[in-house]
Design a protein around this motif. Structure first.
Motif, PDB file in Angstrom:
ATOM      1  N   MET A   1       0.844  -1.173   0.000  1.00 47.20           N
ATOM      2  CA  MET A   1       0.000   0.000   0.000  1.00 47.20           C
ATOM      3  C   MET A   1       0.888   1.234   0.000  1.00 47.20           C
ATOM      4  O   MET A   1       1.794   1.344   0.796  1.00 47.20           O
ATOM      5  N   ASN A   2       0.600   2.149  -0.861  1.00 44.43           N
ATOM      6  CA  ASN A   2       1.344   3.399  -0.891  1.00 44.43           C
ATOM      7  C   ASN A   2       0.866   4.304   0.232  1.00 44.43           C
ATOM      8  O   ASN A   2      -0.279   4.242   0.645  1.00 44.43           O
ATOM      9  N   ARG A   3       1.757   5.149   0.670  1.00 46.16           N
ATOM     10  CA  ARG A   3       1.375   6.104   1.702  1.00 46.16           C
ATOM     11  C   ARG A   3       1.506   7.497   1.130  1.00 46.16           C
ATOM     12  O   ARG A   3       2.386   7.792   0.350  1.00 46.16           O
ATOM     13  N   LYS A   4       0.579   8.343   1.517  1.00 46.66           N
ATOM     14  CA  LYS A   4       0.617   9.720   1.076  1.00 46.66           C
ATOM     15  C   LYS A   4       0.561  10.613   2.302  1.00 46.66           C
ATOM     16  O   LYS A   4       0.492  10.132   3.421  1.00 46.66           O
ATOM     17  N   LYS A   5       0.583  11.911   2.096  1.00 46.39           N
ATOM     18  CA  LYS A   5       0.590  12.849   3.211  1.00 46.39           C
ATOM     19  C   LYS A   5      -0.791  13.458   3.415  1.00 46.39           C
ATOM     20  O   LYS A   5      -1.509  13.742   2.461  1.00 46.39           O
ATOM     21  N   CYS A   6      -1.120  13.668   4.671  1.00 45.74           N
ATOM     22  CA  CYS A   6      -2.364  14.330   5.037  1.00 45.74           C
ATOM     23  C   CYS A   6      -2.276  15.779   4.565  1.00 45.74           C
ATOM     24  O   CYS A   6      -1.285  16.461   4.830  1.00 45.74           O
ATOM     25  N   PRO A   7      -3.295  16.280   3.863  1.00 46.64           N
ATOM     26  CA  PRO A   7      -3.233  17.661   3.372  1.00 46.64           C
ATOM     27  C   PRO A   7      -3.274  18.698   4.491  1.00 46.64           C
ATOM     28  O   PRO A   7      -2.842  19.822   4.301  1.00 46.64           O
ATOM     29  N   ASN A   8      -3.761  18.318   5.668  1.00 47.35           N
ATOM     30  CA  ASN A   8      -3.850  19.278   6.773  1.00 47.35           C
ATOM     31  C   ASN A   8      -2.558  19.377   7.567  1.00 47.35           C
ATOM     32  O   ASN A   8      -2.069  20.471   7.827  1.00 47.35           O
ATOM     33  N   CYS A   9      -2.006  18.219   7.983  1.00 52.28           N
ATOM     34  CA  CYS A   9      -0.862  18.249   8.891  1.00 52.28           C
ATOM     35  C   CYS A   9       0.417  17.694   8.278  1.00 52.28           C
ATOM     36  O   CYS A   9       1.486  17.831   8.861  1.00 52.28           O
ATOM     37  N   GLY A  10       0.323  17.023   7.139  1.00 55.74           N
ATOM     38  CA  GLY A  10       1.507  16.469   6.493  1.00 55.74           C
ATOM     39  C   GLY A  10       1.907  15.100   6.998  1.00 55.74           C
ATOM     40  O   GLY A  10       2.897  14.543   6.550  1.00 55.74           O
ATOM     41  N   GLY A  11       1.146  14.524   7.926  1.00 53.07           N
ATOM     42  CA  GLY A  11       1.440  13.188   8.429  1.00 53.07           C
ATOM     43  C   GLY A  11       1.175  12.128   7.375  1.00 53.07           C
ATOM     44  O   GLY A  11       0.369  12.329   6.461  1.00 53.07           O
ATOM     45  N   LYS A  12       1.856  10.996   7.480  1.00 52.76           N
ATOM     46  CA  LYS A  12       1.660   9.926   6.507  1.00 52.76           C
ATOM     47  C   LYS A  12       0.349   9.200   6.768  1.00 52.76           C
ATOM     48  O   LYS A  12      -0.011   8.927   7.905  1.00 52.76           O
ATOM     49  N   ILE A  13      -0.357   8.918   5.670  1.00 47.26           N
ATOM     50  CA  ILE A  13      -1.624   8.190   5.748  1.00 47.26           C
ATOM     51  C   ILE A  13      -1.674   7.166   4.623  1.00 47.26           C
ATOM     52  O   ILE A  13      -1.014   7.324   3.598  1.00 47.26           O
ATOM     53  N   PRO A  14      -2.477   6.084   4.786  1.00 47.78           N
ATOM     54  CA  PRO A  14      -2.643   5.125   3.694  1.00 47.78           C
ATOM     55  C   PRO A  14      -3.406   5.750   2.539  1.00 47.78           C
ATOM     56  O   PRO A  14      -4.144   6.713   2.717  1.00 47.78           O
ATOM     57  N   GLU A  15      -3.234   5.190   1.360  1.00 47.19           N
ATOM     58  CA  GLU A  15      -3.866   5.770   0.166  1.00 47.19           C
ATOM     59  C   GLU A  15      -5.386   5.726   0.222  1.00 47.19           C
ATOM     60  O   GLU A  15      -6.052   6.461  -0.491  1.00 47.19           O
ATOM     61  N   THR A  16      -5.959   4.901   1.081  1.00 45.57           N
ATOM     62  CA  THR A  16      -7.418   4.799   1.165  1.00 45.57           C
ATOM     63  C   THR A  16      -8.051   5.933   1.964  1.00 45.57           C
ATOM     64  O   THR A  16      -9.254   6.078   1.960  1.00 45.57           O
ATOM     65  N   LEU A  17      -7.240   6.740   2.653  1.00 47.76           N
ATOM     66  CA  LEU A  17      -7.767   7.827   3.468  1.00 47.76           C
ATOM     67  C   LEU A  17      -7.420   9.177   2.873  1.00 47.76           C
ATOM     68  O   LEU A  17      -6.424   9.325   2.170  1.00 47.76           O
ATOM     69  N   GLU A  18      -8.231  10.163   3.176  1.00 50.25           N
ATOM     70  CA  GLU A  18      -7.974  11.524   2.722  1.00 50.25           C
ATOM     71  C   GLU A  18      -7.325  12.362   3.811  1.00 50.25           C
ATOM     72  O   GLU A  18      -6.654  13.344   3.525  1.00 50.25           O
ATOM     73  N   LEU A  19      -7.574  12.030   5.078  1.00 51.13           N
ATOM     74  CA  LEU A  19      -7.011  12.739   6.217  1.00 51.13           C
ATOM     75  C   LEU A  19      -6.459  11.729   7.213  1.00 51.13           C
ATOM     76  O   LEU A  19      -6.917  10.590   7.265  1.00 51.13           O
ATOM     77  N   CYS A  20      -5.524  12.164   8.046  1.00 55.23           N
ATOM     78  CA  CYS A  20      -5.021  11.293   9.108  1.00 55.23           C
ATOM     79  C   CYS A  20      -6.094  11.191  10.199  1.00 55.23           C
ATOM     80  O   CYS A  20      -7.000  12.036  10.271  1.00 55.23           O
TER      81      CYS A  20
END
Length: 79
Positions: free
Chosen positions: A1-20
């Motif tokens: 699973m790729n991880r991306k960054k939360c647009p609000n805080c920059g924390g890493k999140i899984p690709e299935t989520l939009e926010l941490c």
């Protein structure tokens, strides 16, 4: 699973989520939604550790991911 960054805080999140999970909670998400997000975050962390390992482990972890996604969809229908 790729991880991306939360647009609000920059924390890493899984690709299935939009926010941490923390940002979801701050935005007013219910406890069940936050709990599901935390579980997906933890599964993504495990997958990132084992990303370059044996094929059998990858298949097993993909199965875990599939279960988590189904649980997330199921919990979404309750609201």
């Amino acid at each position: 699973m790729n991880r991306k960054k939360c647009p609000n805080c920059g924390g890493k999140i899984p690709e299935t989520l939009e926010l941490c999970p923390a940002c979801m909670k701050a935005a007013g998400a219910g406890s069940a939604e936050v709990s599901a997000a935390e579980e997906l975050r933890d599964i993504a962390a495990v997958l990132s550790i084992t990303a370059e390992t044996d094929g059998n482990i990858k298949e097993a972890l993909q199965g875990i991911l599939n279960i988590a996604e189904r649980l997330e969809r199921r919990s979404g229908r309750e609201y």
